[in-house]
Design a protein around this motif. Structure first.
Motif, mmCIF file in Angstrom:
data_model
loop_
_atom_site.group_PDB
_atom_site.id
_atom_site.type_symbol
_atom_site.label_atom_id
_atom_site.label_comp_id
_atom_site.label_asym_id
_atom_site.label_seq_id
_atom_site.Cartn_x
_atom_site.Cartn_y
_atom_site.Cartn_z
ATOM 1 N N GLY A 15 -21.537 72.464 1.433
ATOM 2 C CA GLY A 15 -22.859 72.880 0.971
ATOM 3 C C GLY A 15 -23.241 72.195 -0.333
ATOM 4 N N GLY A 16 -22.321 71.452 -0.936
ATOM 5 C CA GLY A 16 -22.576 70.802 -2.227
ATOM 6 C C GLY A 16 -23.118 69.394 -2.073
ATOM 7 N N ALA A 17 -23.354 68.759 -3.214
ATOM 8 C CA ALA A 17 -23.987 67.432 -3.212
ATOM 9 C C ALA A 17 -23.108 66.409 -2.491
ATOM 10 N N ILE A 18 -21.843 66.329 -2.876
ATOM 11 C CA ILE A 18 -20.969 65.304 -2.294
ATOM 12 C C ILE A 18 -20.531 65.703 -0.878
ATOM 13 N N GLY A 19 -20.085 66.950 -0.710
ATOM 14 C CA GLY A 19 -19.661 67.406 0.621
ATOM 15 C C GLY A 19 -20.779 67.262 1.641
ATOM 16 N N SER A 36 -17.596 73.234 6.079
ATOM 17 C CA SER A 36 -17.215 74.563 5.592
ATOM 18 C C SER A 36 -17.604 74.721 4.122
ATOM 19 N N ASP A 37 -17.846 75.953 3.746
ATOM 20 C CA ASP A 37 -18.176 76.285 2.347
ATOM 21 C C ASP A 37 -18.127 77.806 2.222
ATOM 22 N N LEU A 38 -18.392 78.285 1.021
ATOM 23 C CA LEU A 38 -18.465 79.731 0.803
ATOM 24 C C LEU A 38 -19.695 80.328 1.463
ATOM 25 N N THR A 45 -17.202 79.484 7.482
ATOM 26 C CA THR A 45 -17.041 79.995 6.122
ATOM 27 C C THR A 45 -15.581 79.829 5.736
ATOM 28 N N LEU A 46 -15.353 79.199 4.605
ATOM 29 C CA LEU A 46 -13.976 78.960 4.163
ATOM 30 C C LEU A 46 -13.937 78.972 2.641
ATOM 31 N N ASP A 47 -13.275 79.999 2.095
ATOM 32 C CA ASP A 47 -12.996 80.038 0.658
ATOM 33 C C ASP A 47 -11.674 79.302 0.475
ATOM 34 N N VAL A 48 -11.715 78.150 -0.182
ATOM 35 C CA VAL A 48 -10.519 77.295 -0.230
ATOM 36 C C VAL A 48 -9.350 77.945 -0.973
ATOM 37 N N THR A 49 -9.615 79.001 -1.750
ATOM 38 C CA THR A 49 -8.535 79.666 -2.481
ATOM 39 C C THR A 49 -7.814 80.698 -1.614
ATOM 40 N N ASN A 73 -11.414 67.288 1.102
ATOM 41 C CA ASN A 73 -11.407 68.435 0.189
ATOM 42 C C ASN A 73 -12.429 68.177 -0.913
ATOM 43 N N ALA A 74 -13.663 68.650 -0.676
ATOM 44 C CA ALA A 74 -14.745 68.387 -1.635
ATOM 45 C C ALA A 74 -15.171 69.638 -2.400
ATOM 46 N N ALA A 75 -14.600 70.810 -2.068
ATOM 47 C CA ALA A 75 -14.949 72.020 -2.833
ATOM 48 C C ALA A 75 -14.391 71.878 -4.244
ATOM 49 N N LEU A 123 -11.184 65.008 -3.365
ATOM 50 C CA LEU A 123 -12.084 64.680 -4.464
ATOM 51 C C LEU A 123 -11.391 64.987 -5.772
ATOM 52 N N SER A 124 -10.857 63.930 -6.393
ATOM 53 C CA SER A 124 -10.359 64.045 -7.753
ATOM 54 C C SER A 124 -11.539 63.711 -8.658
ATOM 55 N N SER A 125 -11.340 62.909 -9.679
ATOM 56 C CA SER A 125 -12.404 62.596 -10.638
ATOM 57 C C SER A 125 -11.879 61.501 -11.565
ATOM 58 N N ALA A 137 -9.573 72.388 -18.567
ATOM 59 C CA ALA A 137 -9.042 72.906 -17.297
ATOM 60 C C ALA A 137 -9.390 71.966 -16.146
ATOM 61 N N TYR A 138 -10.619 71.471 -16.159
ATOM 62 C CA TYR A 138 -11.065 70.574 -15.083
ATOM 63 C C TYR A 138 -10.202 69.315 -15.049
ATOM 64 N N SER A 139 -9.985 68.692 -16.226
ATOM 65 C CA SER A 139 -9.170 67.462 -16.284
ATOM 66 C C SER A 139 -7.774 67.729 -15.736
ATOM 67 N N SER A 141 -6.816 70.059 -13.678
ATOM 68 C CA SER A 141 -6.830 70.316 -12.226
ATOM 69 C C SER A 141 -6.946 69.007 -11.447
ATOM 70 N N LYS A 142 -7.748 68.078 -11.945
ATOM 71 C CA LYS A 142 -7.960 66.821 -11.215
ATOM 72 C C LYS A 142 -6.747 65.893 -11.351
ATOM 73 N N GLY A 143 -6.073 65.941 -12.511
ATOM 74 C CA GLY A 143 -4.810 65.209 -12.620
ATOM 75 C C GLY A 143 -3.836 65.707 -11.572
ATOM 76 N N PHE A 172 -19.726 60.710 -13.302
ATOM 77 C CA PHE A 172 -20.829 61.646 -13.083
ATOM 78 C C PHE A 172 -21.692 61.226 -11.888
ATOM 79 N N ILE A 173 -21.859 62.172 -10.961
ATOM 80 C CA ILE A 173 -22.662 61.943 -9.759
ATOM 81 C C ILE A 173 -23.833 62.925 -9.788
ATOM 82 N N ASP A 174 -25.017 62.445 -9.458
ATOM 83 C CA ASP A 174 -26.207 63.304 -9.448
ATOM 84 C C ASP A 174 -25.989 64.541 -8.591
HETATM 85 N N1 LIG Z 1 -20.615 65.707 -9.261
HETATM 86 C C1 LIG Z 1 -19.832 64.965 -10.024
HETATM 87 O O1 LIG Z 1 -20.263 64.377 -11.022
HETATM 88 C C2 LIG Z 1 -18.383 64.829 -9.683
HETATM 89 C C3 LIG Z 1 -17.612 63.875 -10.357
HETATM 90 C C4 LIG Z 1 -16.262 63.757 -10.076
HETATM 91 C C5 LIG Z 1 -15.687 64.580 -9.129
HETATM 92 N N2 LIG Z 1 -16.436 65.501 -8.488
HETATM 93 C C6 LIG Z 1 -15.790 66.372 -7.522
HETATM 94 O O2 LIG Z 1 -16.393 66.236 -6.254
HETATM 95 C C7 LIG Z 1 -16.330 67.493 -5.564
HETATM 96 C C8 LIG Z 1 -17.740 67.857 -5.077
HETATM 97 O O3 LIG Z 1 -18.617 67.951 -6.207
HETATM 98 P P1 LIG Z 1 -20.184 68.157 -6.032
HETATM 99 O O4 LIG Z 1 -20.868 67.282 -7.000
HETATM 100 O O5 LIG Z 1 -20.572 68.085 -4.599
HETATM 101 O O6 LIG Z 1 -20.314 69.665 -6.542
HETATM 102 P P2 LIG Z 1 -21.330 70.800 -6.050
HETATM 103 O O7 LIG Z 1 -21.304 71.823 -7.126
HETATM 104 O O8 LIG Z 1 -22.637 70.208 -5.638
HETATM 105 O O9 LIG Z 1 -20.611 71.350 -4.736
HETATM 106 C C9 LIG Z 1 -19.397 72.011 -4.778
HETATM 107 C C10 LIG Z 1 -19.315 72.922 -3.559
HETATM 108 O O10 LIG Z 1 -18.047 73.581 -3.588
HETATM 109 C C11 LIG Z 1 -18.265 74.896 -3.128
HETATM 110 N N3 LIG Z 1 -17.211 75.800 -3.575
HETATM 111 C C12 LIG Z 1 -16.977 76.296 -4.825
HETATM 112 N N4 LIG Z 1 -15.942 77.146 -4.798
HETATM 113 C C13 LIG Z 1 -15.490 77.193 -3.524
HETATM 114 C C14 LIG Z 1 -14.447 77.887 -2.866
HETATM 115 N N5 LIG Z 1 -13.651 78.744 -3.524
HETATM 116 N N6 LIG Z 1 -14.271 77.684 -1.535
HETATM 117 C C15 LIG Z 1 -15.086 76.839 -0.852
HETATM 118 N N7 LIG Z 1 -16.104 76.149 -1.416
HETATM 119 C C16 LIG Z 1 -16.298 76.326 -2.741
HETATM 120 C C17 LIG Z 1 -19.632 75.314 -3.679
HETATM 121 O O11 LIG Z 1 -20.175 76.392 -2.944
HETATM 122 C C18 LIG Z 1 -20.404 74.012 -3.545
HETATM 123 O O12 LIG Z 1 -21.123 73.964 -2.339
HETATM 124 C C19 LIG Z 1 -15.729 68.499 -6.543
HETATM 125 O O13 LIG Z 1 -14.349 68.627 -6.302
HETATM 126 C C20 LIG Z 1 -15.944 67.837 -7.883
HETATM 127 O O14 LIG Z 1 -15.010 68.251 -8.840
HETATM 128 C C21 LIG Z 1 -17.778 65.641 -8.728
#
Ligand SMILES: NC(=O)c1ccc[n+]([C@@H]2O[C@H](COP(=O)([O-])OP(=O)(O)OC[C@H]3O[C@@H](n4cnc5c(N)ncnc54)[C@H](O)[C@@H]3O)[C@@H](O)[C@H]2O)c1
Length: 239
Positions: A15-19, A36-38, A45-49, A73-75, A123-125, A137-139, A141-143, A172-174
């Motif tokens: 449901g997110g930008a990249i996924g 899948s997403d929350l 529906t899939l809560d990845v945790t 794995n884009a959540a 999806l790391s970073s 925390a984010y850094s 987690s991605k490491g 940074f991605i839009d």
């Molecule tokens: N956008 C960026 O600039 C950027 C840069 C580097 C890495 N990333 C990584 O790319 C991935 C996707 O980022 P994005 O820009 O699409 O973010 P986004 O916020 O647009 O989308 C993230 C999605 O993850 C879902 N999500 C959150 N918690 C969840 C859970 N517990 N279970 C299932 N889904 C869950 C959200 O509902 C959302 O749809 C992330 O891992 C992010 O860390 C993003």
């Protein structure tokens, strides 16, 4: 484009930008997407945790398709805070979604991917490669995601055909994530300009650009690529 024809690909955070962009690209390349997403409005529906959610979803895929060819794995979430400002609950939440979620995905999808060979893209970073004072925390987690991916890749290489695993490391991605980080700054517009200013190509990346790379890594064209951290960062980590 038919690079993913007949491949069944599970995407978290769809449901997110990249996924979402990955889901569109996989479809455009002839693949079958399990999004899948929350939230609702996706296939599953899939809560990845949640270990139970992963067990339910992978069992359902097994019943319906008998195999899986790819997992993305884009959540993920980003929470702004340096080491002094990050409380333990926030640390745990970020680790739980970004790192535990990726671990559970790799773990539960692996037996399905192993059946005929497959590919994982995590999806790391860029912050899995270099640190950031303001995203402690984010850094971390991605490491973790980047090194976990290498371990999964080495295990997957033992199978014939192999299960490949790679990390994508975007700058940074839009999308909503960057909007949220910028919203934390005193001047959000200036913060966005600063993000772009740090990047040699002088702009933010686009979700579609990450999706193209992801589709390539999922495809057989990337058959000799595994265990890699692939930056997509406009040159940010070149200096
Ligand atoms: N956008 C960026 O600039 C950027 C840069 C580097 C890495 N990333 C990584 O790319 C991935 C996707 O980022 P994005 O820009 O699409 O973010 P986004 O916020 O647009 O989308 C993230 C999605 O993850 C879902 N999500 C959150 N918690 C969840 C859970 N517990 N279970 C299932 N889904 C869950 C959200 O509902 C959302 O749809 C992330 O891992 C992010 O860390 C993003």
């Amino acid at each position: 484009m038919t690079g993913l024809r007949d491949k069944i690909i599970l995407i978290t955070g769809a449901g997110g930008a990249i996924g979402g962009a990955v889901a569109a690209e996989v479809k455009a390349q002839g693949g079958t997407v399990i999004a899948s997403d929350l939230k609702s409005g996706i296939d599953m529906t899939l809560d990845v945790t949640s270990e139970q959610d992963w067990q339910r979803v992978t069992a359902e895929i097994m019943r319906k398709h008998g195999r899986l060819d790819g997992l993305v794995n884009a959540a993920g979430i980003a929470v702004v805070g340096n080491i002094e400002k990050t409380d333990f609950a926030t640390w745990r939440r970020v680790m739980s979604i970004n790192l535990d979620g990726t671990f559970l995905g790799c773990k539960y999808a692996f037996p399905l991917l192993r059946k005929q060979g497959g590919a994982i893209v995590n999806l790391s970073s860029v912050l899995g490669l270099v640190g950031s004072a303001g995203l402690a925390a984010y850094s971390a987690s991605k490491g973790g995601v980047s090194l976990l991916t290498k371990s999964v890749a080495l295990n997957g290489a033992r199978y014939k055909p192999p299960v490949r695993a790679n990390s994508i490391c975007p700058a940074f991605i839009d999308g909503a994530m960057v909007d949220d980080i910028a919203a934390n700054a005193r001047d959000p517009q200036k913060a966005r300009e600063n993000f772009a200013g740090d990047i040699p190509l002088a702009r933010l990346g686009k979700p579609e650009e990450v999706a193209s790379l992801c589709a390539y890594l999922l495809s057989d064209a990337a058959a000799f690529i595994t265990g890699a951290d692939v930056p997509i960062d406009g040159g940010l980590t070149a200096r």
